[in-house]
Every structure is written in structure tokens, then in C-alpha cells.
Design a protein around this motif. Sequence first.
Motif, mmCIF file in Angstrom:
data_model
loop_
_atom_site.group_PDB
_atom_site.id
_atom_site.type_symbol
_atom_site.label_atom_id
_atom_site.label_comp_id
_atom_site.label_asym_id
_atom_site.label_seq_id
_atom_site.Cartn_x
_atom_site.Cartn_y
_atom_site.Cartn_z
ATOM 1 N N PHE A 33 -61.653 30.868 -11.261
ATOM 2 C CA PHE A 33 -62.026 31.479 -12.528
ATOM 3 C C PHE A 33 -62.959 32.650 -12.245
ATOM 4 N N HIS A 34 -63.031 33.577 -13.189
ATOM 5 C CA HIS A 34 -63.915 34.735 -13.061
ATOM 6 C C HIS A 34 -65.274 34.369 -13.651
ATOM 7 N N GLY A 35 -66.240 34.169 -12.786
ATOM 8 C CA GLY A 35 -67.566 33.773 -13.252
ATOM 9 C C GLY A 35 -68.385 33.270 -12.098
ATOM 10 N N THR A 36 -69.429 32.508 -12.399
ATOM 11 C CA THR A 36 -70.309 31.937 -11.389
ATOM 12 C C THR A 36 -70.279 30.416 -11.488
ATOM 13 N N TYR A 37 -70.860 29.754 -10.478
ATOM 14 C CA TYR A 37 -70.927 28.298 -10.516
ATOM 15 C C TYR A 37 -71.735 27.811 -11.717
ATOM 16 N N ALA A 38 -72.651 28.637 -12.220
ATOM 17 C CA ALA A 38 -73.445 28.245 -13.382
ATOM 18 C C ALA A 38 -72.583 28.133 -14.637
ATOM 19 N N PHE B 107 -69.636 26.774 -14.718
ATOM 20 C CA PHE B 107 -68.814 25.566 -14.610
ATOM 21 C C PHE B 107 -69.636 24.338 -14.992
ATOM 22 N N LEU B 108 -69.195 23.619 -16.024
ATOM 23 C CA LEU B 108 -69.921 22.436 -16.490
ATOM 24 C C LEU B 108 -69.432 21.154 -15.834
ATOM 25 N N GLY B 109 -68.132 21.016 -15.644
ATOM 26 C CA GLY B 109 -67.695 19.763 -15.050
ATOM 27 C C GLY B 109 -66.194 19.599 -14.991
ATOM 28 N N LEU B 110 -65.804 18.556 -14.259
ATOM 29 C CA LEU B 110 -64.408 18.175 -14.079
ATOM 30 C C LEU B 110 -64.259 16.699 -14.417
ATOM 31 N N ASP B 111 -63.269 16.378 -15.220
ATOM 32 C CA ASP B 111 -62.997 14.989 -15.573
ATOM 33 C C ASP B 111 -61.520 14.715 -15.315
ATOM 34 N N VAL B 112 -61.254 13.668 -14.532
ATOM 35 C CA VAL B 112 -59.881 13.312 -14.182
ATOM 36 C C VAL B 112 -59.647 11.846 -14.506
#
Length: 311
Positions: free
Chosen positions: A269-274, A276-281
Motif C-alpha cells: 500500500f502507499h503509506g507508512t507503517y503508522a 496500518f492498524l491491523g490484520l485479522d484472519v
Amino acid sequence: MTRLSIIHKTRYTFCRDITLGRHQLMLRPRETRDLSLVSFDLGIRPAPVLDWSHDVAGNAVATALFRSPARELDITARMVVELHAPVWPVFPIATSAMQFPFTYSPDELTDLGPLAQPQYWDQFKRLRGWVDPFVAPQPTDTLALLKDISNAIAAQIRYQGRETEGTQGPLETLDRGWGTCRDIAVLFAEAVRLLGFGARLVSGYLYNPSAEKVGTTDAGATHAWVEVFVPGAGWIAFDPTNRSVGSANLIAVAVARNIHQISPVSGSFHGTYADFLGLDVTVDVRGDADNSTEISRVGTDLLQSSVAPEA
């Protein structure tokens, strides 16, 4: 025959609308003599431009390109499969390969290529020193040798989940004495490659209706194991995490030389790690007779998904 319904959901969340980069999805099961794909549906929000292809290993790969920014990315794969693999398989190994050491044919050796070569640097040949005692005396029964190596790994390496991405190297797993299913699979593949066997890593799902197998406390989850090529029998599945041989209860999705090549979902994605909130699987694997409504919630431990900001 066992008919299974599988739902695999992946959800990324961001703190703002961001531009999604190219994503690669490996979610469609591989159809083999042991597995029939009855139906498959892939739902993605926001809707992408989706193209399908097959990679060099014959895996079905979906490439998703997104036209508009989004705060969430939801990917849901729904499939129905039929498993035909026997619980106690008999493998028609060629007479020439029943005893180890044996020699692959020139064509087999050429086609296997790096699949029959070690992939990790081992300056002091420590892993070779670990695996060599299994082949004394020579010759020895080929299938028994492979089972002995798998069983030794299961006895010496304790399964332990890990909520971080990446995979341990084989020596790291040996030294620690624990690992995830992907770590254990990499150790087994590297050990048999040192002996000259062709081996490939496999990602997919584990069906565990009795909750006896390692790697999930529910009826099913994503999983990683190994296939070894033995003339006559072809690719034989070995799951050293569960000390099992054969494809019973295993639903293969993708195969490759290296574990990093078969992540179910990967992208940017175009952005920073800040941002990104999370991943749920979540993964739900159930048979026709299963009444359980439990869903296995899994993170990066079992070879899940990865997303990274673009440079």
C-alpha cells in the motif's frame, strides 16, 4: 471420500483511506488425484481488477489491482473440496528407488533442479551431520528413511505458535528446539534435500475434526508441510509437524521451492507503517457431518498474509 467446506477471510484495516498496491492471492486449491475442487468463489472489497494466471509451479494465482483508495481491504475465499486420499496410503515406489541411495533419471534430475539442492548456508555442515546417521547402514528403505527423518523432527522440535512474520532457518529451528509448522516444514525439506531428494514446500489447510493434530485447536486452519518426489509414487506428502505421511486431511493450495513464495495473500500500500492498524484472519474448515460452529482465528503464525508500505 470427505467433502469439506472452507471459508478463509482476510481483513486489513488502516487509519485512513490509502491507495492499495498490487496484491497476489494464492487461495484456490490445487486439484490432484487426492483432491477435487467442487466450487470456488473469491470475494474482494473494494472490488479490484482481477486477473488469473498460473505460476511456474502450476499454482493458480489471482492478481488484484485497485482503482480507488480504501480504509479496509476484505478478501473472502469460499470453497468446497472433496478429499480422496486414504488414511493409510500405499505408495507404488519404483523398484529402482525402493532402496536409498538411488539415482533420479536425467530428466527428473533436470526438472527437479533446485528442488533437490539445499537452500540455506551451512558453513560447518551441522545439518548434514544431523541427518547422515539416518542413512546408516546403506542401502536402506527409502520410505522408511523419510519417515524416520520426519518422526525425528516431530520428536525433537516442539510446535509453538509465533505471532511474527518470517520463517526460521533450519539450523535456528534445530538450536531452539521449537518452531511453527512452516519452520518445521523448512527443516524437513532442507534435511532431505541434503540427501539429494527433490522436495517442495506446500501451503494449504489442515482438517482436524478430532482436534488431535498439532497446529490448530479447532476443526481446521492454514498449514504448511512438504512433498518429496520419489520415482514411481511421485510427490508424497510429509507433515512432520504431525508425524504423518500422505495427503489425508491436507488441502494443498500452493507449492514452491521456498516458503516465502506461497503466502496466501501478499501485497503493498502507499503509506507508512503508522497507517496500518491491523490484520485479522479467520479460517473455517468443516466436513458435512461437522456441527461445530467454531472458527479458527489465526495470525501470521501459520503462513498467513503480508502487506507492506511501498518505498
